[in-house]
Design a protein around this motif. Sequence first.
Motif, short mmCIF file in Angstrom:
data_model
loop_
_atom_site.label_atom_id
_atom_site.label_comp_id
_atom_site.label_asym_id
_atom_site.label_seq_id
_atom_site.Cartn_x
_atom_site.Cartn_y
_atom_site.Cartn_z
N THR A 1 30.12 15.44 -46.02
CA THR A 1 30.39 15.44 -47.60
C THR A 1 30.40 13.92 -48.36
OG1 THR A 1 32.69 15.75 -47.18
CG2 THR A 1 31.46 17.65 -47.73
N ALA A 2 30.81 12.93 -47.57
CA ALA A 2 30.82 11.52 -48.15
C ALA A 2 30.48 10.59 -47.08
CB ALA A 2 32.28 11.42 -48.77
N GLU B 1 23.26 12.08 -43.48
CA GLU B 1 23.19 11.93 -45.01
C GLU B 1 24.01 12.87 -45.61
OE1 GLU B 1 19.01 14.71 -45.78
OE2 GLU B 1 19.21 12.52 -45.96
N VAL B 2 24.70 13.09 -46.67
CA VAL B 2 25.32 13.97 -47.37
C VAL B 2 24.79 15.41 -47.37
CG1 VAL B 2 26.70 14.59 -49.59
CG2 VAL B 2 26.48 12.17 -48.85
#
Length: 268
Positions: free
Chosen positions: A140-141, A176-177
């Motif tokens: 998520t980040a 990646e997110v």
Amino acid sequence: MSESELKVMGSLALGKDEQHVLSDKRIALLEHIAQCGSITQAAKAAGLSYKGAWDAVDAMNSMFDEPLVATATGGKGGGGTQLTGLGVRMVDAYRALRREQKRFLEAASSGIADFDNVYQLIRRLSVKTSARNQFFGKVTAIKKGPVNIEVELTLTGGDRIYSVITHDGLETLNGEVGSDAWALVNAAWIILTLPDVMGKTSARNSLLGRVVRINTGIVNSEVVLQLDGGNTVSAVVTNESVEALGLEPDVKICAVFKASSVILGVTD
């Protein structure tokens, strides 16, 4: 037949036994029911008899606590028939599994001519890990620093785990997110603290849960916590620590561990 002509093939079925199963044919019937709104028309479109269609529907409905198909009497063609919310979700889930299965089979088929390499790949994918804690969620980040990168993983239920990896590590994982990911944490790397200490240590990860099980050994004990989100965390601590913290079932406790202790993996 040459190796280049070989293909890896397979079927998909979900269920408890041969009678109670979701298969391609039954999923197709559900899709026709959704389109037609009639069991009679859906049976015809699926190449089934009226009785055969109802037998399949009854079998599928009995698999779950609520039905996949609901019927209202008085409709044209023997009553209106539609999928329930659960029925729609199960069709979507099955089709998603079918797509992933197709991707796997196509990838396996493309490499069948080099079977030795394919076999080694399968062995690597089936390797087991000694890490007691295995968490799954979504990235998520991603916070990039000059030396390392902090990756935030949100688990089912909302709990978050942070991992610190290198720039090369992120590139290797192609993370990646939004990516599905998993994190491994050795039980011996986790420190247990009282809830009032939560957020007051330098460790990046703090997860609050309640004790559900204590496996006592001669020197150490394995303490298993259940988080509010449903995940479990296992920590290995000394028996003296169990006594000092007053640990017993239902006691609230915090699991603390460094971000550098988290091994991160991202699914392909």
